[in-house]
Design a protein around this motif. Sequence first.
Motif, mmCIF file in Angstrom:
data_model
loop_
_atom_site.group_PDB
_atom_site.id
_atom_site.type_symbol
_atom_site.label_atom_id
_atom_site.label_comp_id
_atom_site.label_asym_id
_atom_site.label_seq_id
_atom_site.Cartn_x
_atom_site.Cartn_y
_atom_site.Cartn_z
ATOM 1 N N THR A 189 39.042 19.862 109.332
ATOM 2 C CA THR A 189 37.829 20.443 109.900
ATOM 3 C C THR A 189 36.733 20.421 108.833
ATOM 4 O O THR A 189 36.958 20.868 107.716
ATOM 5 N N VAL A 190 35.583 19.884 109.208
ATOM 6 C CA VAL A 190 34.429 19.872 108.311
ATOM 7 C C VAL A 190 33.483 20.980 108.757
ATOM 8 O O VAL A 190 33.079 21.038 109.923
ATOM 9 N N LEU A 191 33.147 21.863 107.831
ATOM 10 C CA LEU A 191 32.391 23.064 108.168
ATOM 11 C C LEU A 191 31.144 23.199 107.303
ATOM 12 O O LEU A 191 31.210 22.981 106.088
ATOM 13 N N PRO A 192 30.017 23.580 107.894
ATOM 14 C CA PRO A 192 28.848 23.918 107.077
ATOM 15 C C PRO A 192 28.981 25.344 106.558
ATOM 16 O O PRO A 192 29.339 26.267 107.303
ATOM 17 N N GLY A 193 28.703 25.544 105.298
ATOM 18 C CA GLY A 193 28.808 26.879 104.712
ATOM 19 C C GLY A 193 27.798 27.852 105.272
ATOM 20 O O GLY A 193 27.883 29.054 105.007
ATOM 21 N N THR A 194 26.860 27.356 106.053
ATOM 22 C CA THR A 194 25.840 28.209 106.670
ATOM 23 C C THR A 194 26.332 28.933 107.913
ATOM 24 O O THR A 194 25.588 29.733 108.488
ATOM 25 N N LEU A 195 27.565 28.659 108.344
ATOM 26 C CA LEU A 195 28.118 29.393 109.484
ATOM 27 C C LEU A 195 28.218 30.877 109.146
ATOM 28 O O LEU A 195 28.411 31.247 107.989
ATOM 29 N N PRO A 196 28.127 31.752 110.161
ATOM 30 C CA PRO A 196 28.366 33.180 109.887
ATOM 31 C C PRO A 196 29.752 33.368 109.271
ATOM 32 O O PRO A 196 30.709 32.688 109.647
ATOM 33 N N GLU A 197 29.856 34.281 108.346
ATOM 34 C CA GLU A 197 31.102 34.465 107.598
ATOM 35 C C GLU A 197 32.323 34.683 108.494
ATOM 36 O O GLU A 197 33.371 34.048 108.265
ATOM 37 N N PRO A 198 32.257 35.544 109.536
ATOM 38 C CA PRO A 198 33.446 35.721 110.386
ATOM 39 C C PRO A 198 33.851 34.430 111.102
ATOM 40 O O PRO A 198 35.035 34.139 111.237
ATOM 41 N N GLU A 199 32.860 33.653 111.546
ATOM 42 C CA GLU A 199 33.164 32.394 112.229
ATOM 43 C C GLU A 199 33.778 31.400 111.249
ATOM 44 O O GLU A 199 34.722 30.678 111.579
ATOM 45 N N LEU A 200 33.257 31.350 110.036
ATOM 46 C CA LEU A 200 33.806 30.452 109.021
ATOM 47 C C LEU A 200 35.247 30.833 108.697
ATOM 48 O O LEU A 200 36.123 29.966 108.594
ATOM 49 N N ALA A 201 35.508 32.123 108.556
ATOM 50 C CA ALA A 201 36.872 32.581 108.261
ATOM 51 C C ALA A 201 37.827 32.214 109.387
ATOM 52 O O ALA A 201 38.960 31.773 109.149
ATOM 53 N N ARG A 202 37.378 32.381 110.626
ATOM 54 C CA ARG A 202 38.229 32.058 111.773
ATOM 55 C C ARG A 202 38.596 30.579 111.781
ATOM 56 O O ARG A 202 39.754 30.199 111.965
ATOM 57 N N ARG A 203 37.604 29.735 111.573
ATOM 58 C CA ARG A 203 37.861 28.296 111.624
ATOM 59 C C ARG A 203 38.735 27.840 110.455
ATOM 60 O O ARG A 203 39.556 26.930 110.607
ATOM 61 N N LEU A 204 38.566 28.453 109.298
ATOM 62 C CA LEU A 204 39.408 28.112 108.159
ATOM 63 C C LEU A 204 40.861 28.504 108.407
ATOM 64 O O LEU A 204 41.784 27.792 107.995
ATOM 65 N N ALA A 205 41.065 29.613 109.092
ATOM 66 C CA ALA A 205 42.428 30.058 109.385
ATOM 67 C C ALA A 205 43.090 29.183 110.438
ATOM 68 O O ALA A 205 44.325 29.093 110.488
ATOM 69 N N ASP A 206 42.295 28.510 111.256
ATOM 70 C CA ASP A 206 42.839 27.768 112.386
ATOM 71 C C ASP A 206 42.990 26.274 112.124
ATOM 72 O O ASP A 206 43.222 25.505 113.044
ATOM 73 N N THR A 207 42.833 25.844 110.877
ATOM 74 C CA THR A 207 42.982 24.421 110.578
ATOM 75 C C THR A 207 43.910 24.229 109.391
ATOM 76 O O THR A 207 44.129 25.158 108.605
ATOM 77 N N GLU A 208 44.455 23.022 109.266
ATOM 78 C CA GLU A 208 45.298 22.735 108.097
ATOM 79 C C GLU A 208 44.438 22.414 106.874
ATOM 80 O O GLU A 208 44.674 22.903 105.782
ATOM 81 N N ALA A 209 43.462 21.538 107.040
ATOM 82 C CA ALA A 209 42.624 21.117 105.915
ATOM 83 C C ALA A 209 41.163 21.323 106.278
ATOM 84 O O ALA A 209 40.782 21.284 107.449
ATOM 85 N N ALA A 210 40.346 21.529 105.258
ATOM 86 C CA ALA A 210 38.925 21.768 105.520
ATOM 87 C C ALA A 210 38.072 21.233 104.390
ATOM 88 O O ALA A 210 38.501 21.169 103.238
ATOM 89 N N VAL A 211 36.871 20.841 104.765
ATOM 90 C CA VAL A 211 35.822 20.512 103.810
ATOM 91 C C VAL A 211 34.641 21.401 104.150
ATOM 92 O O VAL A 211 34.233 21.473 105.313
ATOM 93 N N ILE A 212 34.101 22.094 103.175
ATOM 94 C CA ILE A 212 32.968 22.993 103.413
ATOM 95 C C ILE A 212 31.755 22.445 102.673
ATOM 96 O O ILE A 212 31.764 22.313 101.441
ATOM 97 N N MET A 213 30.728 22.117 103.438
ATOM 98 C CA MET A 213 29.492 21.565 102.890
ATOM 99 C C MET A 213 28.431 22.668 102.822
ATOM 100 O O MET A 213 28.651 23.782 103.265
ATOM 101 N N LYS A 214 27.270 22.299 102.279
ATOM 102 C CA LYS A 214 26.091 23.171 102.262
ATOM 103 C C LYS A 214 26.395 24.491 101.553
ATOM 104 O O LYS A 214 26.438 25.552 102.162
ATOM 105 N N LEU A 215 26.620 24.418 100.278
ATOM 106 C CA LEU A 215 26.964 25.617 99.530
ATOM 107 C C LEU A 215 25.715 26.288 98.964
ATOM 108 O O LEU A 215 24.938 26.867 99.698
ATOM 109 N N GLY A 216 25.494 26.193 97.646
ATOM 110 C CA GLY A 216 24.338 26.866 97.066
ATOM 111 C C GLY A 216 24.391 28.361 97.299
ATOM 112 O O GLY A 216 25.355 29.039 96.940
ATOM 113 N N ARG A 217 23.362 28.883 97.941
ATOM 114 C CA ARG A 217 23.259 30.326 98.152
ATOM 115 C C ARG A 217 24.335 30.866 99.087
ATOM 116 O O ARG A 217 24.576 32.066 99.155
#
Length: 508
Positions: free
Chosen positions: A159-187
Motif C-alpha cells: 500500500t502506498v500512502l501519502p503522509g498527509t492522510l489524517p493520522e487515524p486513517e493512516l494508522a488504520r491502513r498501515l495495520a491492514d496491509t503487509e507492506a507500505a510506502v509512505i510519501m509526503k513527509l516533511g512536516r
Amino acid sequence: MTGRFSVVGIGPGDPDLVTIKAARMIGDAAVVAYHAGVRKESHARRIAADLIPATAVEEELRYPVTTGTTDHPGGYVGAMAEFYESCAVRLAAHLDAGRDVVLLAEGDPLFYGSSMYLHDRFKEVYETEVVPGVPAFAAATAAIAGSSGPLVRQTDVLTVLPGTLPEPELARRLADTEAAVIMKLGRTFPAVRSALAQAGRLEGAWYVERASQADERWLPVADVDADSVPYFSLIVVPGDTAHRPSADRLRARDPQPAAVEVHEQGAAELLVVGLGPGPEDWLTPEASAALADVDHVVGYGPYVARVPQRPGLTRHASGNTVEVDRARAALELAKAGERVAVVSGGDAGVFGMAAAVFEAAEDPAYAGVAIRVLPGVSAVQAVAARAGAPIGADFAVMSLSDRLKPWHVVERRLRAVAEADLVLAIYNPASRSRTEQVATAQRVLLEHRKPDTVVVVGRDVGRAEESLTVTTLAELDPATIDMSCLLIVGAESTRVSAAGVWTPRFVR
C-alpha cells in the motif's frame, strides 16, 4: 503541424538511473521544460543536466508556492491552478509552433508527479507520451535491502500512502496491509511516526532520504529527528515486518483460525458490538469502552475500518458474504483466551453479526465461550429520527435480500405486513445484482395499501452525504434505491405534518 508533448520520468536522483529511452528523448528535444522550487535549483534539471542538448530551448516552471501561506485570493489551490494554466500557455506556444516539448519529471511521472496536471491539459489537444521512470520508493527499497530484505514477497499486499492522510486513517491502513510506502513527509513526519506506532508497525519501518543521491541516508524511523526531515524523504515498511513475531502484538490479516498464533489459556468472553449507522456520536459509550479494551476486532471490512487503530490491536477484515466463517474465526480467538470483538453496523442484532455468531456457536467446540451482545443505534432508528416519529406505533422490520431466504418467503411476509396495516421498515432494498425487488415490493404493497401511503427514503443517514426523501408508495421510483437506502413505508394512519412524519400511537 503541432509538436509532440512528452513527459519523461528521470528517476529519483542518480543520473545513472535515467532509462535509455528517456535519455534519447531528452537528447532529441527541441524544448526541455522542468519544474523548480520557489527559491531552489530545479532538481529535475540537475539530474538530466548532461543529457540536455545545447540547442534546446529550456523552460523553467518555477512554483509560486510549495507549502505555507499565499496571498492569492484563491488560496493555495487557486495559486497552483493559475500556475499550471500559465505553464500550459507557455508550453502550448512551442507545441503550436511545431516544436516537440519534453517535460522532465522526477521519479515516475504519474506517481505523485506535478507533470500530470500539464498532461491532463494537453492529452486531448496534442499528441502526448509518458515515459516511465524509476520511482523514489524503488530506489529507497534498494538502499535498505541489506538491512530490511524485500519490500514484498509471495502474496504480500503493498500500500502506498501519502503522509498527509489524517493520522487515524493512516494508522488504520498501515495495520491492514503487509507492506507500505509512505510519501509526503516533511512536516507530517511526527503524525506518521505516531500512526506507525498505533498500527504496531514502527518496529522494522525504515526512513530513507534523498534515495540514490550522493547524500542518501537511511535509518530506523524510531531514530529519526523529526526536525531534520526534508521533502525528498519517505518511509518503507517491508512486508516481512507484518509477519515478524513480536511480544506486544499478534499480526494476522487473514481471519482464518489457522493463521492465528495464539496460546491456549482458557476461553475469554466474545463481544458482539453494534457500531451504529456511522457517526462517532452514535457509538454508545459501552461499545466504545469495549472496543478500547479488546486485542482483536473481527468484521466486514468497512465496519472494521471504523474502529480506531491503536497499539496492540489486530484487525481481521473480510468480505460481506462470509458471516459464519467470520464468526467461527472470532470464536476460535476467544476460545484461545484472546479478547475479541465482532463488529457490525447499526445494531448487531438487527440483520447484523449477532445471529451469525450464535449460529456458529452451536458447534460444541465453542461451548466454553461466553457471548455478550452490546446494542447499537439501528439504521431504522436513525432514519425514523431524521423523519420525525414514523415508527411511533406498531411496526415491522424486513430485509428484501433473498440471499438467505427465498423470494417467495419475502413476498409472503410483505403481504402479511401490508394486510396488517403495520408501518414497515425495509433493509437491504437493492444491490448491484438485485435490481427488481424494490419494484416487486412496491407492486405487492400497492395491492393492499393506498397509493398515497407515506414512504420515507433515508440515504446514508448520519454521514456527510445523507439525504431524506418523503414521497408516496405510488410515486416511489425504484430506480433511485440502492444499498445505501433504508425505506420506511407508513401505515394508513401515518401522517406528514409541518413538524415531520409521524404515526399516531392510537388506532380508531
